[in-house]
Motif scaffolding. Structure first.
Motif, PDB file in Angstrom:
ATOM      1  N   ALA A 191       0.846  -1.198   0.000  1.00 43.39           N
ATOM      2  CA  ALA A 191       0.000   0.000   0.000  1.00 43.39           C
ATOM      3  C   ALA A 191       0.880   1.247   0.000  1.00 43.39           C
ATOM      4  N   GLY A 192       0.328   2.348  -0.477  1.00 36.02           N
ATOM      5  CA  GLY A 192       1.056   3.618  -0.492  1.00 36.02           C
ATOM      6  C   GLY A 192       1.251   4.160   0.911  1.00 36.02           C
ATOM      7  N   PRO A 193       1.967   5.242   1.031  1.00 32.25           N
ATOM      8  CA  PRO A 193       2.214   5.832   2.353  1.00 32.25           C
ATOM      9  C   PRO A 193       0.945   6.449   2.936  1.00 32.25           C
ATOM     10  N   ASP A 194       0.942   6.534   4.259  1.00 28.83           N
ATOM     11  CA  ASP A 194      -0.111   7.274   4.955  1.00 28.83           C
ATOM     12  C   ASP A 194       0.277   8.743   4.896  1.00 28.83           C
ATOM     13  N   LEU A 195      -0.636   9.588   4.436  1.00 29.67           N
ATOM     14  CA  LEU A 195      -0.405  11.033   4.402  1.00 29.67           C
ATOM     15  C   LEU A 195      -1.179  11.643   5.558  1.00 29.67           C
ATOM     16  N   ILE A 196      -0.493  12.396   6.401  1.00 35.16           N
ATOM     17  CA  ILE A 196      -1.055  12.841   7.678  1.00 35.16           C
ATOM     18  C   ILE A 196      -1.047  14.358   7.751  1.00 35.16           C
ATOM     19  N   ASN A 197      -2.221  14.922   8.083  1.00 36.01           N
ATOM     20  CA  ASN A 197      -2.380  16.363   8.206  1.00 36.01           C
ATOM     21  C   ASN A 197      -3.231  16.671   9.439  1.00 36.01           C
ATOM     22  N   PRO A 198      -2.599  16.715  10.620  1.00 32.73           N
ATOM     23  CA  PRO A 198      -3.368  16.977  11.828  1.00 32.73           C
ATOM     24  C   PRO A 198      -4.016  18.362  11.822  1.00 32.73           C
ATOM     25  N   PRO A 199      -5.222  18.481  12.368  1.00 31.07           N
ATOM     26  CA  PRO A 199      -5.925  19.770  12.358  1.00 31.07           C
ATOM     27  C   PRO A 199      -5.234  20.857  13.178  1.00 31.07           C
ATOM     28  N   GLU A 200      -4.321  20.486  14.071  1.00 34.26           N
ATOM     29  CA  GLU A 200      -3.611  21.492  14.884  1.00 34.26           C
ATOM     30  C   GLU A 200      -2.564  22.254  14.083  1.00 34.26           C
ATOM     31  N   LEU A 201      -2.251  21.755  12.889  1.00 35.55           N
ATOM     32  CA  LEU A 201      -1.262  22.414  12.034  1.00 35.55           C
ATOM     33  C   LEU A 201      -1.954  23.167  10.921  1.00 35.55           C
ATOM     34  N   GLY A 202      -1.253  24.089  10.314  1.00 33.36           N
ATOM     35  CA  GLY A 202      -1.814  24.906   9.240  1.00 33.36           C
ATOM     36  C   GLY A 202      -2.369  24.045   8.116  1.00 33.36           C
ATOM     37  N   PRO A 203      -3.401  24.533   7.440  1.00 36.73           N
ATOM     38  CA  PRO A 203      -4.009  23.753   6.366  1.00 36.73           C
ATOM     39  C   PRO A 203      -2.995  23.476   5.246  1.00 36.73           C
ATOM     40  N   PRO A 204      -2.866  22.200   4.849  1.00 38.05           N
ATOM     41  CA  PRO A 204      -1.930  21.883   3.772  1.00 38.05           C
ATOM     42  C   PRO A 204      -2.509  22.290   2.416  1.00 38.05           C
ATOM     43  N   ALA A 205      -1.679  22.823   1.582  1.00 42.59           N
ATOM     44  CA  ALA A 205      -2.086  23.201   0.225  1.00 42.59           C
ATOM     45  C   ALA A 205      -1.003  22.715  -0.728  1.00 42.59           C
ATOM     46  N   GLY A 206      -1.232  21.543  -1.318  1.00 46.61           N
ATOM     47  CA  GLY A 206      -0.254  20.981  -2.231  1.00 46.61           C
ATOM     48  C   GLY A 206       0.860  20.212  -1.548  1.00 46.61           C
ATOM     49  N   GLN A 251       9.604  31.503  17.147  1.00 42.87           N
ATOM     50  CA  GLN A 251       9.262  30.664  15.993  1.00 42.87           C
ATOM     51  C   GLN A 251       9.922  29.295  16.105  1.00 42.87           C
ATOM     52  N   PHE A 252      11.148  29.237  16.592  1.00 42.00           N
ATOM     53  CA  PHE A 252      11.825  27.959  16.757  1.00 42.00           C
ATOM     54  C   PHE A 252      11.048  27.073  17.726  1.00 42.00           C
ATOM     55  N   GLY A 253      10.647  27.647  18.858  1.00 38.54           N
ATOM     56  CA  GLY A 253       9.882  26.881  19.850  1.00 38.54           C
ATOM     57  C   GLY A 253       8.572  26.367  19.285  1.00 38.54           C
ATOM     58  N   ARG A 254       7.852  27.223  18.569  1.00 42.95           N
ATOM     59  CA  ARG A 254       6.571  26.812  17.991  1.00 42.95           C
ATOM     60  C   ARG A 254       6.779  25.768  16.887  1.00 42.95           C
ATOM     61  N   ALA A 255       7.815  25.936  16.076  1.00 46.26           N
ATOM     62  CA  ALA A 255       8.098  24.962  15.020  1.00 46.26           C
ATOM     63  C   ALA A 255       8.402  23.593  15.633  1.00 46.26           C
ATOM     64  N   LEU A 256       9.149  23.559  16.736  1.00 38.38           N
ATOM     65  CA  LEU A 256       9.413  22.288  17.417  1.00 38.38           C
ATOM     66  C   LEU A 256       8.126  21.667  17.952  1.00 38.38           C
ATOM     67  N   GLU A 257       7.250  22.481  18.511  1.00 38.77           N
ATOM     68  CA  GLU A 257       5.957  21.968  18.972  1.00 38.77           C
ATOM     69  C   GLU A 257       5.176  21.385  17.796  1.00 38.77           C
ATOM     70  N   ASN A 258       5.238  22.055  16.651  1.00 42.70           N
ATOM     71  CA  ASN A 258       4.547  21.553  15.463  1.00 42.70           C
ATOM     72  C   ASN A 258       5.159  20.245  14.972  1.00 42.70           C
ATOM     73  N   VAL A 259       6.476  20.103  15.088  1.00 39.58           N
ATOM     74  CA  VAL A 259       7.124  18.826  14.772  1.00 39.58           C
ATOM     75  C   VAL A 259       6.550  17.730  15.664  1.00 39.58           C
ATOM     76  N   ALA A 260       6.449  18.005  16.959  1.00 35.85           N
ATOM     77  CA  ALA A 260       5.919  17.004  17.896  1.00 35.85           C
ATOM     78  C   ALA A 260       4.469  16.647  17.561  1.00 35.85           C
ATOM     79  N   ILE A 261       3.662  17.637  17.211  1.00 41.35           N
ATOM     80  CA  ILE A 261       2.265  17.384  16.827  1.00 41.35           C
ATOM     81  C   ILE A 261       2.215  16.465  15.616  1.00 41.35           C
ATOM     82  N   ALA A 262       3.011  16.773  14.593  1.00 45.64           N
ATOM     83  CA  ALA A 262       3.013  15.968  13.373  1.00 45.64           C
ATOM     84  C   ALA A 262       3.521  14.558  13.652  1.00 45.64           C
ATOM     85  N   LEU A 263       4.563  14.428  14.466  1.00 42.82           N
ATOM     86  CA  LEU A 263       5.075  13.100  14.799  1.00 42.82           C
ATOM     87  C   LEU A 263       4.017  12.264  15.513  1.00 42.82           C
ATOM     88  N   ARG A 264       3.376  12.839  16.499  1.00 43.84           N
ATOM     89  CA  ARG A 264       2.359  12.082  17.251  1.00 43.84           C
ATOM     90  C   ARG A 264       1.198  11.679  16.348  1.00 43.84           C
TER      91      ARG A 264
END
Length: 134
Positions: free
Chosen positions: A2-17, A51-64
């Motif tokens: 099967a193909g990869p799972d594509l993940i876009n949690p609602p806590e992160l900005g809306p993905p466009a492309g 911004q660095f702190g928030r970007a790291l938090e966003n990394v953690a959100i995406a990882l989880r």
């Protein structure tokens, strides 16, 4: 296979492309995370530390959301628009880092770039990690 799972949690900005994360088997790959809120808006224009702190938090959100976590990170790549500002703020940046990653220090690279896609962003972080598989 099967193909990869594509993940876009609602806590992160809306993905466009793009997707915030892609996972297959035990590997998670994150697209660049910036210091934005759930609407995609940069919260602290011009403030590298915030911004660095928030970007790291966003990394953690995406990882989880992808079935991983910061302690399973294999590689972090930082893109910053001002390496001198990064060096000048190592202590508060380190505090932000430890708040998310603790004492886990995966392989890391840092690059200075002339700009990022969002003109208000001064840092973007990519991550490769393992995924917990049942």
């Amino acid at each position: 296979m099967a193909g990869p799972d594509l993940i876009n949690p609602p806590e992160l900005g809306p993905p466009a492309g793009f997707s915030h994360a892609a996972a297959s088997r035990d590997l998670v790959v994150l697209g660049g995370q910036i210091g934005s809120d759930a609407s995609g808006r940069i919260l602290a224009p011009g403030d590298l530390v915030a911004q660095f702190g928030r970007a790291l938090e966003n990394v953690a959100i995406a990882l989880r959301a992808a079935g991983s976590s910061p302690e399973l990170a294999l590689k972090l790549t930082y893109f910053v628009t001002d390496v001198a500002a990064y060096r000048a703020n190592l202590k508060p940046i380190g505090q932000s880092y430890r708040a998310v990653f603790g004492k886990h220090f995966p392989a890391t690279s840092l690059f200075q770039v002339s700009g990022l896609f969002d003109p208000e962003a001064v840092v973007e972080i990519e991550c490769l990690a393992l995924r917990r598989v049942a």
